[in-house]
Scaffold this active site. Structure first.
Site, PDB file in Angstrom:
ATOM      1  N   LYS A 187      30.185  -7.873   0.144  1.00  0.00           N
ATOM      2  CA  LYS A 187      31.455  -7.440  -0.454  1.00  0.00           C
ATOM      3  C   LYS A 187      31.895  -8.390  -1.565  1.00  0.00           C
ATOM      4  CE  LYS A 187      32.910  -4.180   2.966  1.00  0.00           C
ATOM      5  NZ  LYS A 187      33.671  -3.852   4.155  1.00  0.00           N
TER       6      LYS A 187
ATOM      7  N   ARG B  82      27.964  -5.601  10.601  1.00  0.00           N
ATOM      8  CA  ARG B  82      27.366  -4.479   9.852  1.00  0.00           C
ATOM      9  C   ARG B  82      26.848  -5.064   8.545  1.00  0.00           C
ATOM     10  NH1 ARG B  82      29.053  -1.294   5.724  1.00  0.00           N
ATOM     11  NH2 ARG B  82      28.375   0.876   5.751  1.00  0.00           N
TER      12      ARG B  82
HETATM   13  N1  PMM Z   1      32.568  -1.095   4.852  1.00  0.00           N
HETATM   14  C1  PMM Z   1      32.011  -0.134   4.094  1.00  0.00           C
HETATM   15  C2  PMM Z   1      31.583   1.079   4.679  1.00  0.00           C
HETATM   16  N2  PMM Z   1      31.705   1.288   6.004  1.00  0.00           N
HETATM   17  N3  PMM Z   1      32.355   0.513   8.125  1.00  0.00           N
HETATM   18  C3  PMM Z   1      32.881  -0.432   8.905  1.00  0.00           C
HETATM   19  N4  PMM Z   1      33.003  -0.227  10.243  1.00  0.00           N
HETATM   20  N5  PMM Z   1      33.334  -1.614   8.398  1.00  0.00           N
HETATM   21  C4  PMM Z   1      33.256  -1.897   7.068  1.00  0.00           C
HETATM   22  O1  PMM Z   1      33.692  -2.985   6.658  1.00  0.00           O
HETATM   23  C5  PMM Z   1      32.697  -0.901   6.197  1.00  0.00           C
HETATM   24  C6  PMM Z   1      32.243   0.310   6.785  1.00  0.00           C
HETATM   25  C7  PMM Z   1      31.844  -0.346   2.615  1.00  0.00           C
HETATM   26  O2  PMM Z   1      30.691  -1.087   2.338  1.00  0.00           O
HETATM   27  P1  PMM Z   1      29.222  -0.452   1.964  1.00  0.00           P
HETATM   28  O3  PMM Z   1      29.357   0.264   0.661  1.00  0.00           O
HETATM   29  O4  PMM Z   1      28.315  -1.611   1.935  1.00  0.00           O
HETATM   30  O5  PMM Z   1      28.772   0.517   3.006  1.00  0.00           O
END
Ligand code: PMM
Length: 266
Positions: free
Chosen positions: A204, A240
């Site tokens: 991020k 994650r």
């Molecule tokens: N961040 C993203 C997408 N899904 N789900 C959870 N549970 N927590 C998060 O912080 C989260 C998520 C956005 O990031 P990406 O584009 O790398 O998927």
């Protein structure tokens, strides 16, 4: 042991790996590699949540994700579905997903809580105040996130989502500044008494701020892995991440540190 969710974004526009896994074979190969490297679930998402992204039609979202969910399930790889849409969650569970990960914690689609309750699978309830484009405003970010998540979990349990299936997530970067994100990480132990906590820091923007301007996204994986180890130390249930191998190693370091090298893998 801290769980790892390996990120598989099947979107043309996701900020860090967007566009790379659109071909089914490529997506399955990448997911299998993450699974072998230690991901307990592969978190499949078909809608980008990056700043400025537009919401997609659930039918388009399902066309992207369901073939991937089915292929991974057929290959014996556990799948989490990253969606705000109840219809997509239902279709993914029917195709074999054993976890629903909703960045809105069920607030975006009023049917989602019922889909989670009926499916009985794990439900990740992220803290959400309307997405990444919402202006962050908190007096005490940690106590506000804790209060809002506690209320949300109580509502979901009333609707019928099994308490033991609920995982909470502070929602780093979603209506949060870099300072809010760091404060949430610093005081993560104030959230862990509520429910198992998932941390989504991977690649991020607030991590990018530690690096030289224009550093490639992959450079964010080492600081992400460090955050994973420190989150585990603060009692996180899971992380994650994009780079599963680096995170697995960082978590191994923490587990050896904690146990004086007596890590039981049986
Ligand atoms: N961040 C993203 C997408 N899904 N789900 C959870 N549970 N927590 C998060 O912080 C989260 C998520 C956005 O990031 P990406 O584009 O790398 O998927």
């Amino acid at each position: 042991m801290t769980e790892i969710l390996g990120i598989l974004n099947v979107t043309p526009d996701s900020f860090s790996d967007g566009g790379r896994w659109e071909k089914l074979d490529d997506a399955v190969r990448h997911a299998a590699r993450m699974h072998e490297a230690g991901a307990r679930w592969i978190d499949v998402g078909g809608e980008s949540t990056r700043p400025g992204a537009v919401a997609i039609d659930p039918a388009e979202e399902q066309a992207r994700v369901i073939p991937v969910v089915r292929a991974l399930t057929d290959a014996g790889i556990p799948v989490s579905i990253d969606t705000r849409n109840a219809e997509t969650a239902r279709a993914a569970v029917a195709a074999g997903a054993t976890m629903i990960n909703d960045v809105s914690g069920g607030l975006y689609d009023p049917h989602m809580a019922y889909a989670a309750a009926e499916s009985g699978v794990h439900f990740v309830v992220m803290h959400w105040r309307g997405g990444v484009d919402v202006e962050p405003s908190y007096i005490d970010v940690v106590s506000e996130v804790r209060t809002e998540l506690r209320a949300r979990v109580a509502e979901l349990v009333v609707i019928g989502v099994p308490q033991e299936k609920i995982v909470i997530d502070p929602g780093l970067g979603f209506a949060k500044t870099a300072e809010h994100n760091w404060e949430l990480l610093r005081r993560l132990d104030e959230l862990t008494p509520l429910a198992p906590v998932l941390v989504g820091a991977s690649r991020k923007r607030f991590i990018g701020r530690l690096l030289p301007a224009n550093a490639p996204l992959g450079k964010r994986d080492a600081p992400t892995a460090t955050i994973s180890a420190l989150a585990a130390r603060s009692g996180a249930w899971g992380v994650r991440v994009h780079d599963v191998a680096a995170t697995r190693l960082a978590l191994d370091v923490w587990e050896h540190w904690e146990s004086g090298g007596r890590v039981d893998r049986s």
